[in-house]
Design a protein around this motif. Sequence first.
Motif, short mmCIF file in Angstrom:
data_model
loop_
_atom_site.label_atom_id
_atom_site.label_comp_id
_atom_site.label_asym_id
_atom_site.label_seq_id
_atom_site.Cartn_x
_atom_site.Cartn_y
_atom_site.Cartn_z
N TYR A 45 0.82 -1.21 0.00
CA TYR A 45 0.00 0.00 0.00
C TYR A 45 0.86 1.27 0.00
N ALA A 46 2.01 1.22 0.67
CA ALA A 46 2.89 2.39 0.69
C ALA A 46 3.35 2.74 -0.72
N LEU A 58 -2.96 9.53 4.29
CA LEU A 58 -3.14 8.12 3.93
C LEU A 58 -2.04 7.25 4.52
N ARG A 59 -0.84 7.78 4.59
CA ARG A 59 0.25 7.02 5.23
C ARG A 59 -0.05 6.79 6.71
N THR A 60 -0.53 7.82 7.36
CA THR A 60 -0.88 7.69 8.78
C THR A 60 -2.03 6.70 8.97
N LEU A 61 -3.02 6.80 8.10
CA LEU A 61 -4.17 5.92 8.17
C LEU A 61 -3.77 4.47 7.93
N ALA A 62 -2.87 4.24 6.99
CA ALA A 62 -2.42 2.88 6.68
C ALA A 62 -1.63 2.29 7.84
N THR A 63 -0.85 3.12 8.51
CA THR A 63 -0.08 2.64 9.67
C THR A 63 -1.02 2.24 10.80
N ARG A 86 -4.13 1.26 10.41
CA ARG A 86 -5.05 0.20 9.98
C ARG A 86 -4.38 -0.68 8.93
N PRO A 87 -3.36 -1.43 9.30
CA PRO A 87 -2.58 -2.20 8.31
C PRO A 87 -3.40 -3.24 7.55
N GLN A 88 -4.32 -3.92 8.21
CA GLN A 88 -5.11 -4.93 7.51
C GLN A 88 -6.03 -4.28 6.48
#
Length: 202
Positions: free
Chosen positions: A34-35, A55-60, A62-64
Amino acid sequence: MSFPALYGGNTCLDFANTVDARGADPREEHLHDYADLVRWAAYANLLDEPATRHLRTLATARPQAAQASFTAALTLREAIFRVFAGLHAGTPPAPADLTLIQQGYATALSTARLEQRGDQFVWTLPADHLHRAWWPAAVAAAKLLTTGPVTRVKVCASTGGCRGLFLDTSKNNSRRWCSMDDCGTEAKIRRQATRRRRPQSG
């Protein structure tokens, strides 16, 4: 990490081209997680800096969910490639692939806001959804299919396995290569080498 040049002429085609050398073995994948997807979206000017950071913060956090969004993005990407490469070859799109594009488009617009910018009104996508990184590709694919010019979408004529998609905007619809600096130059070199190997008459 460097990404392929944005030679597609349309967001959805550039997205499909994040796989290089589709006709070769091995092909070159540019999106591994995703990154990478977020980095590519920023590279393609689909995300501004605040949206990219968010989006980077959100992905970190909520990794799944980020992994699920990434999987959905690649599924859409492959559908886009199959649809437009198939149309170039005269093959009707598979209904399942059209459904994937339709669903991505519909979901994106269901979250979009209609805003005025100067004398124009535009749809803006929210930055607080993980799909924001790839929604523009779904929207672009649906618009290209419905408003065209679909007949101007081509597959690179390289015999080296490129298979890159591009929108031919030349006046006489004569463009053959993803880029004259890459596949076009390689083809020219091969033609020259072939001519040199031919026996001279006389």
